[in-house]
Design a protein around this motif. Structure first.
Motif, PDB file in Angstrom:
ATOM      1  N   UNK A 317      67.858 -21.377  32.330  1.00  0.00           N
ATOM      2  CA  UNK A 317      66.440 -21.311  32.690  1.00  0.00           C
ATOM      3  C   UNK A 317      66.269 -21.833  34.118  1.00  0.00           C
ATOM      4  N   UNK A 318      65.530 -21.070  34.927  1.00  0.00           N
ATOM      5  CA  UNK A 318      65.300 -21.462  36.323  1.00  0.00           C
ATOM      6  C   UNK A 318      63.794 -21.516  36.595  1.00  0.00           C
ATOM      7  N   UNK A 319      63.442 -22.133  37.725  1.00  0.00           N
ATOM      8  CA  UNK A 319      62.038 -22.134  38.112  1.00  0.00           C
ATOM      9  C   UNK A 319      61.766 -20.943  39.032  1.00  0.00           C
ATOM     10  N   UNK A 320      60.496 -20.621  39.209  1.00  0.00           N
ATOM     11  CA  UNK A 320      60.112 -19.425  39.960  1.00  0.00           C
ATOM     12  C   UNK A 320      60.587 -19.482  41.411  1.00  0.00           C
ATOM     13  N   UNK A 321      60.739 -20.684  41.947  1.00  0.00           N
ATOM     14  CA  UNK A 321      61.177 -20.797  43.348  1.00  0.00           C
ATOM     15  C   UNK A 321      62.675 -20.516  43.501  1.00  0.00           C
ATOM     16  N   UNK A 322      63.372 -20.362  42.394  1.00  0.00           N
ATOM     17  CA  UNK A 322      64.837 -20.156  42.461  1.00  0.00           C
ATOM     18  C   UNK A 322      65.258 -18.701  42.245  1.00  0.00           C
ATOM     19  N   UNK A 323      64.281 -17.782  42.245  1.00  0.00           N
ATOM     20  CA  UNK A 323      64.636 -16.396  41.916  1.00  0.00           C
ATOM     21  C   UNK A 323      65.607 -15.797  42.949  1.00  0.00           C
ATOM     22  N   UNK A 324      65.365 -16.063  44.229  1.00  0.00           N
ATOM     23  CA  UNK A 324      66.246 -15.485  45.254  1.00  0.00           C
ATOM     24  C   UNK A 324      67.693 -15.921  45.038  1.00  0.00           C
ATOM     25  N   UNK A 325      67.866 -17.230  44.801  1.00  0.00           N
ATOM     26  CA  UNK A 325      69.225 -17.748  44.559  1.00  0.00           C
ATOM     27  C   UNK A 325      69.826 -17.125  43.306  1.00  0.00           C
ATOM     28  N   UNK A 326      68.991 -17.015  42.278  1.00  0.00           N
ATOM     29  CA  UNK A 326      69.487 -16.454  41.013  1.00  0.00           C
ATOM     30  C   UNK A 326      69.962 -15.020  41.224  1.00  0.00           C
ATOM     31  N   UNK A 327      69.208 -14.248  42.006  1.00  0.00           N
ATOM     32  CA  UNK A 327      69.621 -12.860  42.271  1.00  0.00           C
ATOM     33  C   UNK A 327      70.977 -12.828  42.961  1.00  0.00           C
ATOM     34  N   UNK A 328      71.171 -13.710  43.943  1.00  0.00           N
ATOM     35  CA  UNK A 328      72.466 -13.747  44.634  1.00  0.00           C
ATOM     36  C   UNK A 328      73.575 -14.070  43.634  1.00  0.00           C
ATOM     37  N   UNK A 329      73.270 -14.965  42.716  1.00  0.00           N
ATOM     38  CA  UNK A 329      74.290 -15.327  41.720  1.00  0.00           C
ATOM     39  C   UNK A 329      74.549 -14.188  40.733  1.00  0.00           C
ATOM     40  N   UNK A 330      73.518 -13.417  40.397  1.00  0.00           N
ATOM     41  CA  UNK A 330      73.734 -12.249  39.531  1.00  0.00           C
ATOM     42  C   UNK A 330      74.679 -11.275  40.244  1.00  0.00           C
ATOM     43  N   UNK A 331      74.427 -11.051  41.537  1.00  0.00           N
ATOM     44  CA  UNK A 331      75.249 -10.104  42.292  1.00  0.00           C
ATOM     45  C   UNK A 331      76.686 -10.599  42.422  1.00  0.00           C
ATOM     46  N   UNK A 332      76.858 -11.919  42.405  1.00  0.00           N
ATOM     47  CA  UNK A 332      78.201 -12.502  42.493  1.00  0.00           C
ATOM     48  C   UNK A 332      78.822 -12.700  41.103  1.00  0.00           C
ATOM     49  N   UNK A 333      78.170 -12.174  40.066  1.00  0.00           N
ATOM     50  CA  UNK A 333      78.614 -12.361  38.661  1.00  0.00           C
ATOM     51  C   UNK A 333      78.778 -13.833  38.324  1.00  0.00           C
ATOM     52  N   UNK A 334      77.935 -14.663  38.909  1.00  0.00           N
ATOM     53  CA  UNK A 334      78.019 -16.111  38.693  1.00  0.00           C
ATOM     54  C   UNK A 334      76.879 -16.555  37.768  1.00  0.00           C
ATOM     55  N   UNK A 335      76.853 -15.985  36.569  1.00  0.00           N
ATOM     56  CA  UNK A 335      75.827 -16.382  35.604  1.00  0.00           C
ATOM     57  C   UNK A 335      76.396 -16.237  34.205  1.00  0.00           C
ATOM     58  N   UNK A 336      76.187 -17.264  33.378  1.00  0.00           N
ATOM     59  CA  UNK A 336      76.641 -17.185  31.984  1.00  0.00           C
ATOM     60  C   UNK A 336      75.459 -17.467  31.086  1.00  0.00           C
ATOM     61  N   UNK A 337      74.711 -16.397  30.609  1.00  0.00           N
ATOM     62  CA  UNK A 337      74.967 -15.005  30.906  1.00  0.00           C
ATOM     63  C   UNK A 337      73.680 -14.306  31.352  1.00  0.00           C
ATOM     64  N   UNK A 338      72.581 -15.035  31.304  1.00  0.00           N
ATOM     65  CA  UNK A 338      71.320 -14.444  31.722  1.00  0.00           C
ATOM     66  C   UNK A 338      70.425 -15.533  32.303  1.00  0.00           C
ATOM     67  N   UNK A 339      69.829 -15.253  33.472  1.00  0.00           N
ATOM     68  CA  UNK A 339      68.808 -16.152  34.008  1.00  0.00           C
ATOM     69  C   UNK A 339      67.457 -15.820  33.380  1.00  0.00           C
TER      70      UNK A 339
END
Ligand SMILES: [Zn+2]
Ligand SMILES: [Zn+2]
Length: 349
Positions: A317-339
């Protein structure tokens, strides 16, 4: 009009900015939902960056929406204020064609209305779930069972149904050998669901990096596709292969892993064509297929199945201000497993 706070991108490069959008006033069959959580899907990124065709800016992505009903139109019968509900990838369809009549609104012959980036029947440009409220006609709203937490339920509305529907369609169950290609947001749901349906599940991933995760999620076997031995060992094995990878892969190599009458279904959507040799199909009567989300009735069935079998996605779970970072991490496959975005943080810096 109902003024709603939202996080939008104003051009393909972003970044996200806090903005205000308008939702339509409630029509007789409309439901007003206060959004609590919105999942981040890879499609959000492709769409908002214009990679799947031109879009209008600003755009508010988000089609994994979980929230609470706060108002209903005069003729709504299915929902009342206080209900826990979800909205997925579509918010409307023609309701008249054969596919709509069959409950497969996602295949509407007149084109279903996407939750964001589409024009709805009122001529309004649709905006998605990275926002505080949404208005949706009741037929495109589903109930989230009490036992599912709203944050974890959100990704079921796309990642869950996208994998549930082909597993059901091709009969995943006891005695069936299912392979899941890629262990990301979609893949990890496919593993959990296929396991709960009683199938024997194999993960095919590039490396063995996530092997422990995969086995914990419910896989019986785990193979690295970077190892050529994998394709020899598993030749002719699977009844169904669910390919969740949207990058270009050697599709003929994967087709060789199917048993007689086996099907390889793509739910990942590569932007380039995949060259298929017909001789990868003919000798074993194999099929190469595609599948898109699921109908509303099936989406409800999937949520009920998840509640019954206690299945939820692994989320961060992330806050709304972290969406840009989260997108970069999705593109880098750096998420287990959903933001999943906690929408109560919408106004935070
Ligand atoms: Zn999605
Ligand atoms: Zn239709």
């Amino acid at each position: 009009m109902i003024t709603t706070h939202a996080r939008a991108v104003f051009n393909p490069e972003g970044p996200f900015k806090l903005t205000a959008i308008e939702r339509r006033d409630l029509q007789p069959h409309d439901v007003l939902i206060e959004i609590k959580y919105a999942g981040i899907c890879h499609s959000d990124i492709h769409t908002a960056r214009g990679e799947w065709g031109p879009v209008q800016y600003p755009i508010v992505p988000g089609h994994e929406i979980a929230g609470i009903v706060t108002g209903v139109g005069s003729e709504v019968t299915k929902y009342a204020a206080g209900d826990r509900v979800g909205v997925g990838c579509m918010v409307d369809s023609c309701g008249k064609c054969t596919n709509c009549h069959k409950g497969e609104e996602q295949y509407c012959l007149n084109g279903m209305t996407g939750t964001y980036g589409a024009v709805d029947r009122y001529g309004q440009y649709t905006q998605g779930g990275y926002s505080t409220q949404i208005v949706v006609t009741e037929d495109f709203v589903v109930k989230i069972p009490e036992s599912l937490q709203l944050d974890a339920a959100a990704p079921l509305l796309c990642a869950g149904i996208t994998t549930y529907s082909p597993l059901r369609h091709w009969g995943a169950g006891p005695g069936k050998k299912i392979a899941v290609v890629g262990l990301g947001g979609l893949g990890h749901m496919a593993v959990k669901l296929a396991h709960a349906m009683g199938a024997e599940v194999t993960v095919l991933s590039q490396t063995l990096k996530k092997k422990d995760d995969g086995l914990q999620l419910g896989a019986d076997h785990y193979y690295a596709t970077s190892d050529p031995e994998t394709f020899k060992t598993l030749a002719g094995t699977f009844d169904l292969i669910v390919n969740t990878v949207s990058a270009k892969i050697d599709i003929n190599a994967y087709l060789s892993l199917l048993a007689v009458d086996g099907t390889l279904v793509n739910v990942g959507a590569p932007s380039e064509p995949l060259p298929v040799h017909v001789f990868s199909l003919i000798p074993q009567r194999r099929s190469f297929a595609g599948s898109s989300i699921g109908g509303i009735r099936e989406t409800q069935e999937m949520l009920d199945f998840c509640a019954e079998h206690n299945i939820t996605p692994e989320i961060e779970v992330i806050s709304a201000s972290q969406i840009d970072q989260a997108w970069e991490r999705v593109l880098a496959s750096d998420v287990r497993y959903r933001f999943v975005i906690d929408i109560s943080t919408m106004m935070n810096e």
